[in-house]
Write a protein that holds these residues in place. Structure first.
Motif, mmCIF file in Angstrom:
data_model
loop_
_atom_site.group_PDB
_atom_site.id
_atom_site.type_symbol
_atom_site.label_atom_id
_atom_site.label_comp_id
_atom_site.label_asym_id
_atom_site.label_seq_id
_atom_site.Cartn_x
_atom_site.Cartn_y
_atom_site.Cartn_z
ATOM 1 N N THR A 281 9.437 -4.401 3.235
ATOM 2 C CA THR A 281 9.249 -4.730 4.653
ATOM 3 C C THR A 281 7.943 -5.462 4.921
ATOM 4 O O THR A 281 7.664 -5.818 6.063
ATOM 5 C CB THR A 281 9.284 -3.447 5.508
ATOM 6 O OG1 THR A 281 8.248 -2.554 5.067
ATOM 7 C CG2 THR A 281 10.636 -2.753 5.387
ATOM 8 N N GLU A 282 7.126 -5.678 3.885
ATOM 9 C CA GLU A 282 5.844 -6.359 4.066
ATOM 10 C C GLU A 282 5.839 -7.684 3.319
ATOM 11 O O GLU A 282 6.647 -7.916 2.412
ATOM 12 C CB GLU A 282 4.698 -5.472 3.573
ATOM 13 C CG GLU A 282 4.604 -4.140 4.312
ATOM 14 C CD GLU A 282 3.357 -3.367 3.954
ATOM 15 O OE1 GLU A 282 2.288 -3.999 3.814
ATOM 16 O OE2 GLU A 282 3.443 -2.128 3.802
ATOM 17 N N GLN A 283 4.910 -8.559 3.711
ATOM 18 C CA GLN A 283 4.765 -9.849 3.043
ATOM 19 C C GLN A 283 3.992 -9.639 1.741
ATOM 20 O O GLN A 283 2.765 -9.735 1.709
ATOM 21 C CB GLN A 283 4.029 -10.836 3.960
ATOM 22 C CG GLN A 283 4.789 -11.228 5.210
ATOM 23 C CD GLN A 283 5.968 -12.149 4.910
ATOM 24 O OE1 GLN A 283 6.160 -12.603 3.776
ATOM 25 N NE2 GLN A 283 6.766 -12.439 5.923
ATOM 26 N N VAL A 284 4.724 -9.330 0.697
ATOM 27 C CA VAL A 284 4.096 -9.027 -0.577
ATOM 28 C C VAL A 284 5.011 -9.451 -1.713
ATOM 29 O O VAL A 284 6.248 -9.391 -1.579
ATOM 30 C CB VAL A 284 3.779 -7.505 -0.683
ATOM 31 C CG1 VAL A 284 5.055 -6.680 -0.634
ATOM 32 C CG2 VAL A 284 2.979 -7.188 -1.940
ATOM 33 N N GLN B 43 5.649 8.043 -4.557
ATOM 34 C CA GLN B 43 4.770 6.943 -4.167
ATOM 35 C C GLN B 43 3.951 6.515 -5.377
ATOM 36 O O GLN B 43 3.450 7.343 -6.135
ATOM 37 C CB GLN B 43 3.851 7.359 -3.022
ATOM 38 C CG GLN B 43 2.993 6.214 -2.507
ATOM 39 C CD GLN B 43 2.292 6.545 -1.211
ATOM 40 O OE1 GLN B 43 2.822 7.291 -0.378
ATOM 41 N NE2 GLN B 43 1.100 5.984 -1.021
ATOM 42 N N THR B 44 3.808 5.203 -5.553
ATOM 43 C CA THR B 44 3.094 4.666 -6.702
ATOM 44 C C THR B 44 2.074 3.626 -6.271
ATOM 45 O O THR B 44 2.136 3.100 -5.164
ATOM 46 C CB THR B 44 4.076 4.031 -7.707
ATOM 47 O OG1 THR B 44 4.818 2.995 -7.041
ATOM 48 C CG2 THR B 44 5.037 5.059 -8.270
ATOM 49 N N GLY B 45 1.149 3.325 -7.176
ATOM 50 C CA GLY B 45 0.150 2.301 -6.942
ATOM 51 C C GLY B 45 0.076 1.369 -8.138
ATOM 52 O O GLY B 45 0.704 1.601 -9.183
ATOM 53 N N MET B 46 -0.703 0.319 -8.004
ATOM 54 C CA MET B 46 -0.839 -0.652 -9.083
ATOM 55 C C MET B 46 -1.416 0.007 -10.331
ATOM 56 O O MET B 46 -2.387 0.758 -10.254
ATOM 57 C CB MET B 46 -1.712 -1.813 -8.629
ATOM 58 C CG MET B 46 -1.015 -2.732 -7.653
ATOM 59 S SD MET B 46 -2.022 -4.145 -7.115
ATOM 60 C CE MET B 46 -3.078 -3.361 -5.907
ATOM 61 N N PRO C 53 0.801 -1.230 0.000
ATOM 62 C CA PRO C 53 0.000 0.000 0.000
ATOM 63 C C PRO C 53 0.828 1.272 0.000
ATOM 64 O O PRO C 53 0.464 2.261 -0.642
ATOM 65 C CB PRO C 53 -0.835 -0.123 1.285
ATOM 66 C CG PRO C 53 -0.938 -1.593 1.526
ATOM 67 C CD PRO C 53 0.368 -2.165 1.065
ATOM 68 N N THR C 54 1.937 1.254 0.734
ATOM 69 C CA THR C 54 2.849 2.414 0.729
ATOM 70 C C THR C 54 4.160 1.976 0.115
ATOM 71 O O THR C 54 4.974 1.300 0.754
ATOM 72 C CB THR C 54 3.076 2.942 2.158
ATOM 73 O OG1 THR C 54 1.818 3.295 2.735
ATOM 74 C CG2 THR C 54 3.963 4.184 2.124
ATOM 75 N N ASP C 55 4.351 2.323 -1.136
ATOM 76 C CA ASP C 55 5.511 1.844 -1.884
ATOM 77 C C ASP C 55 5.789 2.839 -2.998
ATOM 78 O O ASP C 55 5.017 3.764 -3.250
ATOM 79 C CB ASP C 55 5.218 0.460 -2.466
ATOM 80 C CG ASP C 55 6.479 -0.337 -2.761
ATOM 81 O OD1 ASP C 55 7.557 0.287 -2.906
ATOM 82 O OD2 ASP C 55 6.390 -1.568 -2.874
ATOM 83 N N GLY C 56 6.904 2.659 -3.678
ATOM 84 C CA GLY C 56 7.235 3.565 -4.765
ATOM 85 C C GLY C 56 8.676 3.420 -5.194
ATOM 86 O O GLY C 56 9.293 2.368 -5.027
ATOM 87 N N ILE C 57 9.228 4.505 -5.718
ATOM 88 C CA ILE C 57 10.571 4.498 -6.283
ATOM 89 C C ILE C 57 11.351 5.689 -5.753
ATOM 90 O O ILE C 57 10.805 6.786 -5.579
ATOM 91 C CB ILE C 57 10.510 4.505 -7.833
ATOM 92 C CG1 ILE C 57 11.915 4.442 -8.442
ATOM 93 C CG2 ILE C 57 9.727 5.697 -8.355
ATOM 94 C CD1 ILE C 57 11.903 4.216 -9.956
#
Length: 225
Positions: free
Chosen positions: A193-196, A172-175, A139-143
């Motif tokens: 840091t997340e199970q993804v 921050q980016t999304g799908m 949910p909180t991710d990006g480059i």
């Protein structure tokens, strides 16, 4: 997001107390483009991603598809067309050239990162503009993009990150988001840091057509196959 805020701007006027009025201008901007696929991924596309990453190859700190031409696949026809359309928009805005030339996608590949993985800081040689399409992420991710500090010979502690002193710029980016940027800009992804299963599709580009000027003896005719 901009360092210390989330507002895009060309210049900033401010008053330094009662001393003097001044103007700060951002000169020779680095063109960073964000768009979107505008739809969900189809079942066929998702199956293609899964198959291509079923036996990934080890990268430095994550994994990538062995196939470096994924956008040539029939299942990627619609996605490739959408990416090319965004690329043409980027090219028109940033280059605004009278040359009979375009940017064409060259290599393309899938990247997978899981918890504990990251994507090292790097650039993309032999490419003009690079791009990323985000397929699955937290949910909180990006480059992250990084300033080239190789020639900076001093060190100063920053009280606050700004356009002028920040060494890192996070987007921050999304799908379904599409990011385009000059290939020589250093970039990377922080540790997951997340199970993804973090999955993205990256691609490079190069000129196809005429560049330079004949009268200046620097003209080139480039045709990508």
């Amino acid at each position: 997001m901009l360092p210390g805020g989330n507002t895009w701007q060309l210049c900033h006027r401010e008053k330094a107390g009662a001393q003097m009025e001044h103007q700060m201008m951002n000169m020779f901007a680095v063109p960073l483009y964000r768009g979107a696929l505008g739809r969900d991924f189809t079942a066929e596309e998702m199956q293609f991603f899964k198959a291509e990453l079923s036996e990934p190859v080890q990268a430095i700190s994550n994994y990538a598809s062995a196939n470096k031409k994924v956008l040539d696949a029939a299942a990627m026809k619609s996605i490739r067309a959408a990416l090319q359309a965004h690329l043409e928009q980027y090219f028109k805005i940033t280059f605004n050239t009278s040359n009979n030339v375009s940017l064409q996608i060259t290599q393309s590949w899938l990247t997978r990162s899981q918890k504990g993985d990251a994507h090292h800081t790097h650039t993309h040689p032999n490419s003009v503009v690079s791009g990323v399409l985000y397929i699955n992420l937290a949910p909180t991710d990006g480059i992250n993009f990084y300033r080239n500090d190789d020639n900076v010979w001093y060190e100063l502690l920053r009280q606050q990150d700004t356009y002028y002193n920040a060494s890192r710029y996070f987007v921050q980016t999304g799908m379904g988001d599409i990011i385009l940027f000059p290939s020589n800009v250093r970039h990377g992804v922080s540790e997951v840091t997340e199970q993804v299963d973090r999955v993205s599709l990256s691609f490079n580009t190069f000129f196809s057509g005429e560049i330079g000027r004949e009268e200046f003896s620097n003209q080139l005719n480039i045709r990508l196959t």
